[in-house]
Each structure stands twice: as C-alpha cells, then as structure tokens.
Design a protein around this motif. Structure first.
Motif, PDB file in Angstrom:
ATOM      1  N   SER A 221      54.539 111.700  81.603  1.00 37.71           N
ATOM      2  CA  SER A 221      54.249 112.368  82.873  1.00 37.71           C
ATOM      3  C   SER A 221      53.089 111.714  83.612  1.00 37.71           C
ATOM      4  CB  SER A 221      53.923 113.844  82.634  1.00 37.71           C
ATOM      5  OG  SER A 221      52.728 113.989  81.883  1.00 37.71           O
ATOM      6  N   PRO A 225      54.970 106.812  89.252  1.00 36.29           N
ATOM      7  CA  PRO A 225      56.378 107.123  89.525  1.00 36.29           C
ATOM      8  C   PRO A 225      57.202 105.879  89.844  1.00 36.29           C
ATOM      9  CG  PRO A 225      54.951 108.698  90.628  1.00 36.29           C
ATOM     10  CD  PRO A 225      54.060 107.620  90.087  1.00 36.29           C
ATOM     11  N   SER A 226      58.495 106.015  89.698  1.00 38.86           N
ATOM     12  CA  SER A 226      59.430 104.912  89.902  1.00 38.86           C
ATOM     13  C   SER A 226      59.281 104.306  91.293  1.00 38.86           C
ATOM     14  CB  SER A 226      60.860 105.417  89.718  1.00 38.86           C
ATOM     15  OG  SER A 226      61.794 104.411  90.044  1.00 38.86           O
ATOM     16  N   ASP A 237      49.327 106.444  86.649  1.00 39.19           N
ATOM     17  CA  ASP A 237      49.337 106.922  88.028  1.00 39.19           C
ATOM     18  C   ASP A 237      47.906 107.201  88.474  1.00 39.19           C
ATOM     19  OD1 ASP A 237      49.734 108.031  90.495  1.00 39.19           O
ATOM     20  OD2 ASP A 237      51.131 109.593  89.836  1.00 39.19           O
TER      21      ASP A 237
END
Length: 473
Positions: A221, A225-226, A237
């Motif tokens: 998590s 992000p992609s 992130d």
C-alpha cells in the motif's frame, strides 16, 4: 611478471609513502621490543607485537620499535628505520597506517629498508562500498575483507544491506522484510567491532525512496501508484505522510546497529525513470499542488531527501545521497549539508560535478567507469582493472565523464569539499561469482585505487605497481 627486485622502489607497500629516502641496508631482527611512548598508542603496540610474532619476530631483545606522538595529524606519519625503528604520528590511526607499511615490507621480502619515509593522504576518505543486499556475504567474510581493506589504507566501509532483491540485516521492527539469508544483530556487532579496531568507519547504506522493492513487497500500500508501463513497485510513494514515516521507521530500526557511525547514505537514486518523470501522474499532480505549475517530481524527490537528511541529522548522522537525481529540482533546493556520492553522468540531463561544487556540496568520487565491480558485468560494465586505472591516469579529482567523453576534473591541491573516493562491488548477478571470487577479483584494482587515492596519483609506473602489489598477496 618482471622480478619485483629489478623494478620500482625497494620500499614495498601499497600505498607508497609520499616521500622515501633510503640510506642503504636493511632492518630485520629475531626479536624486538615495541614501545608505546604515548599512552594512546598502547593498543597499536600490542597489535604490532602480535603481528610481528606471526612473522617470526618475537618480543624481546635489544632492538626497539618506538611509537612516538608529535609532528603529524590525522593518518599522516613518518617512519625512520635505523638500528631501531621510530614511528611518529599524531593519532592511533596514523600509527596503524605506519605499521602497515612495516608489515608489508616484511611480508614482501622479509626486511625493512633503512631510511626515512613520510606519508600524508591526498584525501581523507578512501572507501569501499559492498552491495550485501542482492547477495549474501557472511559476517566472517566481511571481517576478512575489512582486514584486507585496512592493510592498504581504506578507511570507510559503506554497507549496503537493502535493495530491490533483498534486505539482509536483521530488523526488530520489520522482521517480515528480512531475507532468509541475512546478518544477525550479533554478527553485525562483530563486523562493527572489527571495523572500529581497524580504524575503518562504517557508513550504512539504506537506499530510498527507490530500490525498495523487497521491503515494499510486504507493504504494497506504500508503493508509488501505477504509471502505466513504467515500473513503480520498487518506489515509495513520497507524496504520502505514512509512506515517509515508514522510511523513517526503517532507519530508526537499524540505526542502533550503527551507533558508532557518523555518516549515512540514504540513496535518492533511480527512484523512477528520471528521463520520464513527468509521466508519473501522482508525482506530477502532487508537485503542482505543493510547489506550483512549473514544479516536477524532482521537487518532491528533493524534498523527501531533505526531510530524510534532517531525520538522520537528528540521530547524529551526516546524510549522503547518490548524485543522479539531485540538483534537478526547480522549486526546492537540496540541503547544502547533504554530501553527494558521485557515481555517474551517463545521461545528458544529469547535472555535472561543477553544479555540485557551485552549490557547496561535499563530494565523494565513486567513478563508475573505473571502480564499479558489477557481478556478471551487467548494465554494460566490465570488471575494473589496474591497467585501465593507470591508462586513465586517474586521481581523486577525476570523475566519470560527461556524455560525449567530456572530462570532469577537480585539480589538486584538492578542496576540502572533495572528501574522497570509493570502490564499489554491486551484486547485480549474485550467482556470477562466489564471495571468494569477488575477493580475488577486486584485489588488484582495489589496490590500484588505494595507491592513487592516497597519493593523488602515483609515482609508480603500472609495471612497478604490479611488482609491488604482487608481493603483498
């Protein structure tokens, strides 16, 4: 190979002293007293006694090796060899460097030439980086390596224990991220003890916010992000506070292992595909929101590095970062206190060394073109050789070239900002060589770097270097 007695100096050591004035004749005794004339040198005196005994020179007799304080600072020293031997240095580290010279001569040809030598390093750091994350290296192997490094004047050991392919240092807070083969805390303590005893400073290397695939596999998590076809599973992130806290907690978990360390390499490299950084939507949106419409992901990266640098500083560590993603932001200025470990300028958009000098950053020259020992010769690298190092006439101020081959060079006398240099082992293909093959493969080029790093070049020809280095095996 040319006979070592027919070429080059009679003083057999790597690195060579800064100056050598031989008077003729040799020193060799069956027994000798080692006398520390300053209390802080007692440990070095006892060490030298043990090492001489291993060479068949016992404690006792009428001859003496005197360890004296005064006239020198740091690792600098002088040695006078007559009927007795006099070592002058200002610190235990200086005595240690001097006694390595004596021992190398004894190992090379059984005697120490009479005369006077003086020596002072051209740069304060001569380092070695070990990628012990992609490949498992045992604590015993690392301790053996430390002895070999210390013998030729290497004084920093950068321990890279986290990578995309592994995390190989025991973690108390995050046991789920630790690779099956890893160094325990007790084993790490023995490595750190050995390094301290050998006057080698250990620099932890925990790369972030990139190079975290292995750790993030257990905390998906927190991944960036992609971004379509662009890889993000290795990247933290940096737009999220909880992800940044995770990075800080990783540091806090292992920091006690390195309680004697004063420097820390936080990484900062290869976070994303830097040439396509605008194609990562989350980075672009967060950069615009925080810093304005002209900001890019480099501003986020620089802000993250600054924050981690501050976190390290609060814990007593001076922060370092790899150069390739640094000095490329527009809205956020890289903290001047962060030193840059300068490994490459392979891409035209990477900032040149001159920009770092102008911005006031300290530098360590990792020169990937000459000193990257990449297992399996991956990514276009070939194993370093002393021949290439001599052919380049390398010295501590000669960095990897800019695209097109343009030279990047800081001329001697070197400014204080040029902290030093380092040789690196990167375990890209961990099965390509065994630990013993790595140790054997690095020996020649590492000694070449050690000679030229200490002396700011070398007065030896390559043939003379081979003759001297070959007798130290």
């Amino acid at each position: 190979m040319t006979s070592p007695d027919s070429v080059g100096p009679r003083w057999f050591s790597i690195p060579q002293p800064t100056s050598v004035a031989l008077t003729g004749g040799d020193w060799r005794q069956a027994s000798v007293h080692v006398i520390a004339e300053a209390s802080e040198f007692e440990g070095e005196a006892r060490r030298l006694e043990r090492e001489l005994a291993e060479l068949g020179i016992e404690h006792g007799g009428r001859s003496a090796i005197r360890l004296r304080a005064g006239g020198w600072s740091g690792e600098s020293f002088s040695v006078v060899v007559a009927d007795d031997v006099e070592v002058n240095a200002g610190t235990p580290a200086g005595v240690f460097r001097a006694t390595r010279q004596l021992l190398q001569n004894l190992r090379a040809h059984g005697v120490i030439p009479r005369g006077r030598v003086e020596s002072a390093p051209a740069v304060v750091e001569r380092g070695f980086h070990l990628d012990a994350a992609r490949k498992y290296f045992s604590s015993e192997w690392m301790i053996t390596l430390l002895h070999e490094l210390a013998d030729v004047g290497i004084n920093t050991f950068q321990w890279h224990f986290s990578e995309n392919e592994g995390f190989r240092l025991a973690s108390e807070r995050f046991p789920e991220i630790v690779s099956a083969e890893h160094v325990t805390r007790d084993e790490a303590a023995r490595v750190l003890d050995a390094a301290a005893d050998l006057h080698i400073d250990v620099i932890p290397s925990l790369d972030m916010p990139g190079h975290l695939r292995h750790a993030l596999a257990q905390h998906p998590s927190l991944r960036l992000p992609s971004a379509g076809a662009l890889e993000t599973d290795h990247a933290l992130d940096v737009t999220r506070a909880d992800a940044v806290r995770f990075a800080e907690n990783l540091i806090d978990d292992v920091a006690p292992v390195f309680a004697r360390s004063t420097r820390w390499n936080l990484g900062g490299d290869e976070f994303v595909d830097f040439a396509r950084i605008d194609e990562y939507p989350v980075l672009a949106e967060a950069a615009h929101e925080r810093f304005g419409p002209e900001a890019t992901g480099f501003d986020l990266l620089t802000g993250f590095v600054n924050g981690i640098g501050a976190h390290l500083r609060e814990r007593g560590f001076a922060a370092r970062a790899w150069n390739d993603g640094m000095l490329r932001s527009s809205a956020v200025t890289l903290d001047q206190e962060i030193a840059l470990t300068w490994w490459t300028n392979w891409h035209a958009q990477m900032r040149p060394v001159a920009d770092a000098v102008g911005a006031g950053h300290a530098l360590v020259n990792f020169n990937d073109a000459l000193f990257y020992y990449v297992l399996g010769e991956q990514a276009g690298y070939s194993y370093p050789t002393s021949e290439r190092i001599w052919a380049a006439d390398w010295h501590p101020g000669l960095f990897s070239a800019l695209p097109g081959g343009r030279v990047q060079e800081i001329a001697a006398p070197y400014p204080d900002a040029l902290l030093g240099v380092a040789f690196s082992v990167w375990s890209d293909d961990p099965a390509a060589q065994s630990p013993q093959e790595v140790a054997d493969g690095i020996r020649g080029p590492l000694r070449a770097m050690a000679e030229r790093a200490w002396n700011g070049g070398s007065a030896l020809t390559h043939e003379e270097f081979l003759a001297v280095a070959g007798r130290l095996n």
